[in-house]
Write a protein that holds these residues in place. Structure first.
Motif, PDB file in Angstrom:
ATOM      1  N   PHE A 290       0.843  -1.024  -0.034  1.00  0.00           N
ATOM      2  CA  PHE A 290       0.045   0.173   0.117  1.00  0.00           C
ATOM      3  C   PHE A 290       0.811   1.342   0.073  1.00  0.00           C
ATOM      4  CE2 PHE A 290      -2.063   3.278   2.497  1.00  0.00           C
ATOM      5  CZ  PHE A 290      -3.278   3.508   1.659  1.00  0.00           C
ATOM      6  N   MET A 291       1.973   1.322   0.881  1.00  0.00           N
ATOM      7  CA  MET A 291       2.658   2.556   0.957  1.00  0.00           C
ATOM      8  C   MET A 291       3.818   2.531  -0.286  1.00  0.00           C
ATOM      9  SD  MET A 291       1.582   3.843   3.620  1.00  0.00           S
ATOM     10  CE  MET A 291       2.938   5.137   3.669  1.00  0.00           C
ATOM     11  N   ASN A 292       4.056   1.375  -0.762  1.00  0.00           N
ATOM     12  CA  ASN A 292       4.879   1.414  -2.018  1.00  0.00           C
ATOM     13  C   ASN A 292       3.948   1.987  -3.224  1.00  0.00           C
ATOM     14  OD1 ASN A 292       7.052   0.479  -0.595  1.00  0.00           O
ATOM     15  ND2 ASN A 292       6.753  -1.553  -1.341  1.00  0.00           N
ATOM     16  N   THR A 293       2.682   1.524  -3.312  1.00  0.00           N
ATOM     17  CA  THR A 293       2.067   1.879  -4.473  1.00  0.00           C
ATOM     18  C   THR A 293       1.645   3.596  -4.218  1.00  0.00           C
ATOM     19  OG1 THR A 293       0.864  -0.245  -4.429  1.00  0.00           O
ATOM     20  CG2 THR A 293      -0.139   1.539  -5.563  1.00  0.00           C
ATOM     21  N   LEU A 294       1.623   4.041  -3.024  1.00  0.00           N
ATOM     22  CA  LEU A 294       1.342   5.375  -2.634  1.00  0.00           C
ATOM     23  C   LEU A 294       2.346   6.111  -3.268  1.00  0.00           C
ATOM     24  CD1 LEU A 294      -0.335   7.730  -1.679  1.00  0.00           C
ATOM     25  CD2 LEU A 294       0.632   7.141   0.892  1.00  0.00           C
TER      26      LEU A 294
ATOM     27  N   ILE B  20      -8.678  -3.894   1.307  1.00  0.00           N
ATOM     28  CA  ILE B  20      -8.344  -4.342   2.469  1.00  0.00           C
ATOM     29  C   ILE B  20      -6.583  -4.072   2.666  1.00  0.00           C
ATOM     30  CG2 ILE B  20      -7.524  -6.665   3.527  1.00  0.00           C
ATOM     31  CD1 ILE B  20     -10.480  -7.830   2.701  1.00  0.00           C
ATOM     32  N   ILE B  21      -6.384  -3.605   3.855  1.00  0.00           N
ATOM     33  CA  ILE B  21      -5.063  -3.406   4.062  1.00  0.00           C
ATOM     34  C   ILE B  21      -4.363  -4.234   5.131  1.00  0.00           C
ATOM     35  CG2 ILE B  21      -2.893  -1.644   4.775  1.00  0.00           C
ATOM     36  CD1 ILE B  21      -4.734   0.462   3.983  1.00  0.00           C
ATOM     37  N   GLU B  22      -3.446  -4.985   4.531  1.00  0.00           N
ATOM     38  CA  GLU B  22      -3.225  -6.559   5.433  1.00  0.00           C
ATOM     39  C   GLU B  22      -1.893  -6.278   6.113  1.00  0.00           C
ATOM     40  OE1 GLU B  22      -1.707 -10.516   3.939  1.00  0.00           O
ATOM     41  OE2 GLU B  22      -3.907 -10.540   3.363  1.00  0.00           O
ATOM     42  N   GLY B  23      -1.912  -6.732   7.320  1.00  0.00           N
ATOM     43  CA  GLY B  23      -0.362  -6.490   7.992  1.00  0.00           C
ATOM     44  C   GLY B  23      -0.890  -5.724   9.083  1.00  0.00           C
ATOM     45  N   GLU B  24      -0.039  -5.961  10.231  1.00  0.00           N
ATOM     46  CA  GLU B  24      -0.024  -5.240  11.553  1.00  0.00           C
ATOM     47  C   GLU B  24       1.149  -4.166  11.673  1.00  0.00           C
ATOM     48  OE1 GLU B  24       0.633  -8.230  14.387  1.00  0.00           O
ATOM     49  OE2 GLU B  24      -1.516  -9.153  14.264  1.00  0.00           O
ATOM     50  N   GLU B  25       1.905  -3.841  10.485  1.00  0.00           N
ATOM     51  CA  GLU B  25       2.765  -3.000  10.710  1.00  0.00           C
ATOM     52  C   GLU B  25       2.145  -1.572  10.646  1.00  0.00           C
ATOM     53  OE1 GLU B  25       4.566  -5.553   7.575  1.00  0.00           O
ATOM     54  OE2 GLU B  25       2.649  -5.169   8.349  1.00  0.00           O
ATOM     55  N   ASP B  26       2.734  -0.445  11.356  1.00  0.00           N
ATOM     56  CA  ASP B  26       2.097   0.746  11.486  1.00  0.00           C
ATOM     57  C   ASP B  26       2.276   1.336  10.200  1.00  0.00           C
ATOM     58  OD1 ASP B  26       1.305   3.598  11.992  1.00  0.00           O
ATOM     59  OD2 ASP B  26       2.013   3.509  14.118  1.00  0.00           O
TER      60      ASP B  26
ATOM     61  N   ASN C 191       9.101   6.576   4.865  1.00  0.00           N
ATOM     62  CA  ASN C 191       9.327   7.980   5.430  1.00  0.00           C
ATOM     63  C   ASN C 191       8.415   9.057   4.699  1.00  0.00           C
ATOM     64  OD1 ASN C 191      10.619  10.067   6.514  1.00  0.00           O
ATOM     65  ND2 ASN C 191      12.149  10.363   5.205  1.00  0.00           N
ATOM     66  N   ILE C 192       7.002   9.121   4.937  1.00  0.00           N
ATOM     67  CA  ILE C 192       6.091  10.060   4.439  1.00  0.00           C
ATOM     68  C   ILE C 192       5.454  10.601   5.645  1.00  0.00           C
ATOM     69  CG2 ILE C 192       3.955   9.867   3.059  1.00  0.00           C
ATOM     70  CD1 ILE C 192       4.817   7.287   1.996  1.00  0.00           C
ATOM     71  N   HIS C 193       5.250  11.812   5.416  1.00  0.00           N
ATOM     72  CA  HIS C 193       4.825  12.693   6.494  1.00  0.00           C
ATOM     73  C   HIS C 193       3.171  11.912   6.952  1.00  0.00           C
ATOM     74  CE1 HIS C 193       2.686  15.699   9.047  1.00  0.00           C
ATOM     75  NE2 HIS C 193       3.916  16.347   8.927  1.00  0.00           N
ATOM     76  N   PRO C 194       2.700  11.752   8.327  1.00  0.00           N
ATOM     77  CA  PRO C 194       1.687  11.348   8.547  1.00  0.00           C
ATOM     78  C   PRO C 194       0.485  11.894   7.867  1.00  0.00           C
ATOM     79  CG  PRO C 194       2.816  11.424  10.424  1.00  0.00           C
ATOM     80  CD  PRO C 194       3.643  12.048   9.388  1.00  0.00           C
ATOM     81  N   ASN C 195       0.498  13.208   7.733  1.00  0.00           N
ATOM     82  CA  ASN C 195      -0.752  13.931   7.254  1.00  0.00           C
ATOM     83  C   ASN C 195      -0.906  13.489   5.806  1.00  0.00           C
ATOM     84  OD1 ASN C 195      -1.261  15.213   9.395  1.00  0.00           O
ATOM     85  ND2 ASN C 195      -0.415  17.053   9.152  1.00  0.00           N
ATOM     86  N   ALA C 196       0.055  13.257   5.237  1.00  0.00           N
ATOM     87  CA  ALA C 196      -0.104  12.729   3.799  1.00  0.00           C
ATOM     88  C   ALA C 196      -0.692  11.200   3.797  1.00  0.00           C
ATOM     89  CB  ALA C 196       1.351  12.504   2.899  1.00  0.00           C
ATOM     90  N   VAL C 197      -0.232  10.333   4.681  1.00  0.00           N
ATOM     91  CA  VAL C 197      -1.249   9.005   4.660  1.00  0.00           C
ATOM     92  C   VAL C 197      -2.587   9.271   5.189  1.00  0.00           C
ATOM     93  CG1 VAL C 197      -1.310   6.890   5.913  1.00  0.00           C
ATOM     94  CG2 VAL C 197       1.001   8.177   5.283  1.00  0.00           C
ATOM     95  N   ARG C 198      -2.739  10.074   5.937  1.00  0.00           N
ATOM     96  CA  ARG C 198      -4.180  10.572   6.551  1.00  0.00           C
ATOM     97  C   ARG C 198      -4.764  11.088   5.401  1.00  0.00           C
ATOM     98  NH1 ARG C 198      -1.160  12.889  11.165  1.00  0.00           N
ATOM     99  NH2 ARG C 198      -1.122  11.491  12.807  1.00  0.00           N
ATOM    100  N   GLY C 199      -4.459  11.989   4.674  1.00  0.00           N
ATOM    101  CA  GLY C 199      -5.189  12.489   3.454  1.00  0.00           C
ATOM    102  C   GLY C 199      -5.461  11.486   2.495  1.00  0.00           C
ATOM    103  N   THR C 200      -4.384  10.480   2.154  1.00  0.00           N
ATOM    104  CA  THR C 200      -4.716   9.201   1.190  1.00  0.00           C
ATOM    105  C   THR C 200      -5.859   8.505   1.711  1.00  0.00           C
ATOM    106  OG1 THR C 200      -2.492   9.338   0.657  1.00  0.00           O
ATOM    107  CG2 THR C 200      -3.726   7.340   0.090  1.00  0.00           C
TER     108      THR C 200
END
Length: 227
Positions: free
Chosen positions: A67-71, A93-99, A105-114
């Motif tokens: 998911f993060m790589n595709t982003l 579905i996002i699978e896995g227990e990782e945070d 190394n992406i700003h949390p707000n960019a992830v939240r925005g996505t």
């Protein structure tokens, strides 16, 4: 041997909730676990998503890392938007227990925005699972619920808060092999459901993105006697 095992567990799958698995997903633990649970599996190359449940649900499965790589590296929004346009009930579905906030190394707000864009703007249901087995069990439950709704003839919810435009889209999308994307293309071209029903198959097929098979299916169903 691995390929033989995949074929064996799919060929002798017992009857159960029906799930279509993209043929590129057969080597995953998810497909194997679905078989163990008793799902009725069909292999098919899906245009969108990794799993299809009926004609209303498509599920895209991504590990946290993917998911993060595709982003970052690929067109995540285009991929999810295309799936969301194809069916009434798209699921990611996002699978896995990782945070999610610590994988890249992406700003949390960019992830939240996505996440906000996917769920709110695109109307995609987001689910988190811990591993492949958990994903399979979630898919199995989704398929059971969808089968139960179909069995009770609940094609649409009793209470509707959709606009007239959305109701038109959903009505046309309920035709076999017609997703939301094709429904919108046809409605934008013809302007109304009546114009689509009255159109000849050749006229329907002339719309960019609508194939001859889809056009013929609409024409046939609209004119088939009710028995």
């Amino acid at each position: 041997p691995a390929a033989t095992r995949q074929i064996d567990f799919l060929a002798f799958a017992p009857p159960g909730p029906a799930i279509t698995v993209d043929d590129r997903e057969t080597s995953s633990r998810v497909a194997e676990r679905l078989h163990e649970l008793g799902a009725s599996i069909t292999l098919e190359r899906l245009e969108f998503g990794d799993y299809a449940i009926g004609d209303r649900i498509l599920v895209e499965r991504k590990t946290v890392q993917d998911f993060m790589n595709t982003l970052v590296e690929r067109d995540l929004f285009g991929q999810i938007k295309a799936m969301a346009g194809a069916v009434p009930r798209p699921v990611l579905i996002i699978e896995g227990e990782e945070d999610l906030y610590e994988v890249r190394n992406i700003h949390p707000n960019a992830v939240r925005g996505t996440l906000a864009a996917i769920t709110v703007d695109m109307g995609v249901t987001l689910m988190r699972t811990s591993d492949a087995d958990d994903t399979a069990e979630m898919l199995y439950i989704l398929a059971q619920r969808e089968g139960s709704e179909r069995g009770e003839h609940k094609v649409h919810p009793k209470k509707s808060y959709r606009s007239v435009r959305e109701e038109q889209e959903y009505a046309l999308a309920s035709f076999p092999n017609i997703g939301m994307k094709s429904a919108r293309l046809l409605l934008e071209h013809f302007g109304s459901l009546k114009a689509i029903i009255d159109a000849e198959a050749e006229e329907l097929a002339s719309v960019h993105g609508i194939g001859e098979k889809t056009a013929q299916g609409i024409w046939d169903l609209a004119r088939r006697p009710y028995r």
